[in-house]
Write an enzyme that holds these catalytic residues in place. Structure first.
Site, PDB file in Angstrom:
ATOM      1  N   LYS A   1      55.832  26.618  47.923  1.00 32.04           N
ATOM      2  CA  LYS A   1      54.779  27.429  47.298  1.00 32.04           C
ATOM      3  C   LYS A   1      55.436  28.363  46.291  1.00 32.04           C
ATOM      4  O   LYS A   1      56.289  29.182  46.648  1.00 32.04           O
ATOM      5  CB  LYS A   1      54.017  28.236  48.337  1.00 32.04           C
ATOM      6  CG  LYS A   1      52.855  29.033  47.768  1.00 32.04           C
ATOM      7  CD  LYS A   1      51.767  28.125  47.222  1.00 32.04           C
ATOM      8  CE  LYS A   1      50.760  27.754  48.270  1.00 32.04           C
ATOM      9  NZ  LYS A   1      49.649  26.933  47.756  1.00 32.04           N
TER      10      LYS A   1
ATOM     11  N   THR B   1      52.273  24.085  52.001  1.00 35.14           N
ATOM     12  CA  THR B   1      52.622  25.208  51.129  1.00 35.14           C
ATOM     13  C   THR B   1      51.690  26.393  51.368  1.00 35.14           C
ATOM     14  O   THR B   1      52.088  27.544  51.173  1.00 35.14           O
ATOM     15  CB  THR B   1      52.582  24.792  49.650  1.00 35.14           C
ATOM     16  OG1 THR B   1      51.254  24.440  49.283  1.00 35.14           O
ATOM     17  CG2 THR B   1      53.522  23.622  49.387  1.00 35.14           C
TER      18      THR B   1
ATOM     19  N   ARG C   1      40.406  51.395  47.396  1.00 30.02           N
ATOM     20  CA  ARG C   1      40.984  50.192  46.820  1.00 30.02           C
ATOM     21  C   ARG C   1      42.169  50.560  45.949  1.00 30.02           C
ATOM     22  O   ARG C   1      42.339  51.716  45.538  1.00 30.02           O
ATOM     23  CB  ARG C   1      39.954  49.450  45.968  1.00 30.02           C
ATOM     24  CG  ARG C   1      39.531  50.201  44.710  1.00 30.02           C
ATOM     25  CD  ARG C   1      38.697  49.339  43.772  1.00 30.02           C
ATOM     26  NE  ARG C   1      38.304  50.059  42.558  1.00 30.02           N
ATOM     27  CZ  ARG C   1      37.727  49.496  41.509  1.00 30.02           C
ATOM     28  NH1 ARG C   1      37.459  48.213  41.517  1.00 30.02           N
ATOM     29  NH2 ARG C   1      37.408  50.216  40.444  1.00 30.02           N
TER      30      ARG C   1
ATOM     31  N   GLN D   1      35.569  52.140  34.314  1.00 32.97           N
ATOM     32  CA  GLN D   1      34.935  52.733  33.137  1.00 32.97           C
ATOM     33  C   GLN D   1      35.070  54.252  33.146  1.00 32.97           C
ATOM     34  O   GLN D   1      35.335  54.875  32.107  1.00 32.97           O
ATOM     35  CB  GLN D   1      33.452  52.336  33.084  1.00 32.97           C
ATOM     36  CG  GLN D   1      33.200  50.887  32.715  1.00 32.97           C
ATOM     37  CD  GLN D   1      33.106  49.980  33.922  1.00 32.97           C
ATOM     38  OE1 GLN D   1      33.713  50.244  34.961  1.00 32.97           O
ATOM     39  NE2 GLN D   1      32.342  48.908  33.787  1.00 32.97           N
TER      40      GLN D   1
ATOM     41  N   ASN E   1      41.100  44.966  34.558  1.00 31.87           N
ATOM     42  CA  ASN E   1      41.172  45.350  35.963  1.00 31.87           C
ATOM     43  C   ASN E   1      42.061  44.345  36.682  1.00 31.87           C
ATOM     44  O   ASN E   1      41.665  43.209  36.915  1.00 31.87           O
ATOM     45  CB  ASN E   1      39.768  45.373  36.574  1.00 31.87           C
ATOM     46  CG  ASN E   1      39.725  46.116  37.892  1.00 31.87           C
ATOM     47  OD1 ASN E   1      40.746  46.295  38.535  1.00 31.87           O
ATOM     48  ND2 ASN E   1      38.541  46.536  38.298  1.00 31.87           N
TER      49      ASN E   1
ATOM     50  N   HIS F   1      43.185  42.955  39.607  1.00 34.98           N
ATOM     51  CA  HIS F   1      42.669  43.002  40.968  1.00 34.98           C
ATOM     52  C   HIS F   1      43.776  42.826  42.002  1.00 34.98           C
ATOM     53  O   HIS F   1      44.640  41.954  41.884  1.00 34.98           O
ATOM     54  CB  HIS F   1      41.617  41.913  41.169  1.00 34.98           C
ATOM     55  CG  HIS F   1      40.468  42.021  40.212  1.00 34.98           C
ATOM     56  ND1 HIS F   1      39.598  43.089  40.220  1.00 34.98           N
ATOM     57  CD2 HIS F   1      40.040  41.198  39.223  1.00 34.98           C
ATOM     58  CE1 HIS F   1      38.685  42.915  39.280  1.00 34.98           C
ATOM     59  NE2 HIS F   1      38.938  41.783  38.652  1.00 34.98           N
TER      60      HIS F   1
END
Length: 287
Positions: A12, A57, A171, A214, A240, A242
């Site tokens: 992987k 993988t 987050r 924003q 963004n 993530h």
């Protein structure tokens, strides 16, 4: 003439794992790109498709995330050693494991204990337009990668039958700042001005408790205009980047917002401008 299977390996590649170590309000980040390559008794899978000797993988990817949670990441070398030894010791058909690790360094933004700027990527830009009567100078930067490991939320958004994104009160907020700012004073000390604006952008990013990217974008542009009277307009483009908390429940592990998958694409792209009311926006040809 005979035909023989030669040396081979599989694995992987480029598992992006971010580990946040939380010491109260003081956070430490390890940001790695991990590639695994295994070799051993793999003749049958090549010649007949028999997968009995093959560790998927996807399992290798999951192991990277699980080890980041269980063992932490002391260093790229130490983490690579843990993984390589594990794959060889745990799988009798795997005789050799090669683990390649890239580590991305982050420097702390002094405003908080949970704000970081990626080291060594940004590019300074400048553009001058002149038509014999008018002159515009636009300074800027691109590829300034920043991250807040706390102080960011996203909730209360529109939902329809295609919405699957859960609301969150905690987050990671990461982005790549691409900014340009237009000057009204052509006698500006350009190097000093650039350093000042860059610092203000970082301070505003780190110091804004964000309910949306924003909101952070506007706070960054506004801070520059408040502190720099000779700048009349700021334009920002901020993807963004993530970071998704990895679900480790299947492996008997919790994940209290410490292990993340840094997704490459697709990404949200937030763009906007902040300008002074008393200064007309420049024609697009001047940008």
């Amino acid at each position: 003439m005979g035909i023989t299977l030669g040396p081979n390996q599989y694995g992987k590649a480029e598992t992006r794992v971010v580990r946040v170590n939380r010491h109260g309000d003081h956070h430490e980040i390890k940001d790695l790109n991990v590639s695994v390559a295994l070799s051993g008794e793999m003749t049958a899978v090549h010649l007949t498709g028999d997968n009995a000797a093959v560790l998927p993988t996807d399992t290798q990817k999951n192991t990277v995330f699980a080890f980041a949670r269980e063992h932490g990441i002391a260093s790229a070398e130490a983490f690579g050693l843990l993984l390589a030894r594990h794959f060889v010791r745990s799988q009798p058909t795997v005789h050799r494991a090669r683990v390649s690790v890239e580590e991305y360094a982050w420097d702390r933004i002094p405003v908080t204990g949970h704000s970081f700027v990626r080291r060594g990527q940004e590019v300074r830009t400048a553009r001058v337009a002149h038509d014999g009567e008018r002159t515009h100078v636009v300074s800027g930067l691109r590829d300034l990668t920043v991250l807040n490991s706390a102080g960011s939320e996203f909730w209360g958004f529109l939902k329809d039958e295609y919405t699957t994104l859960p609301e969150t009160r905690d987050r990671i907020l990461a982005t790549v700042v691409n900014a340009e700012w237009r000057h009204t004073d052509l006698g500006t000390a350009w190097d000093t001005s650039y350093g000042t604006v860059r610092g203000l952008l970082l301070e505003a990013f780190a110091g804004t408790h964000s309910l949306s990217l924003q909101q952070t974008l506007y706070a960054m542009g506004r801070r520059v205009l408040e502190e720099c009277p000779s700048i009349c307009e700021v334009r920002l483009s901020m993807p963004n980047k993530h970071h998704f908390a990895v679900d480790l429940e299947a492996f008997g592990l919790d994940n209290p917002n410490e292990v993340f998958h840094a997704a490459d694409r697709p990404y949200g792209l937030i763009e906007g401008s902040v300008l002074r009311d008393d200064v007309p926006a420049a024609e697009e040809a001047w940008w």
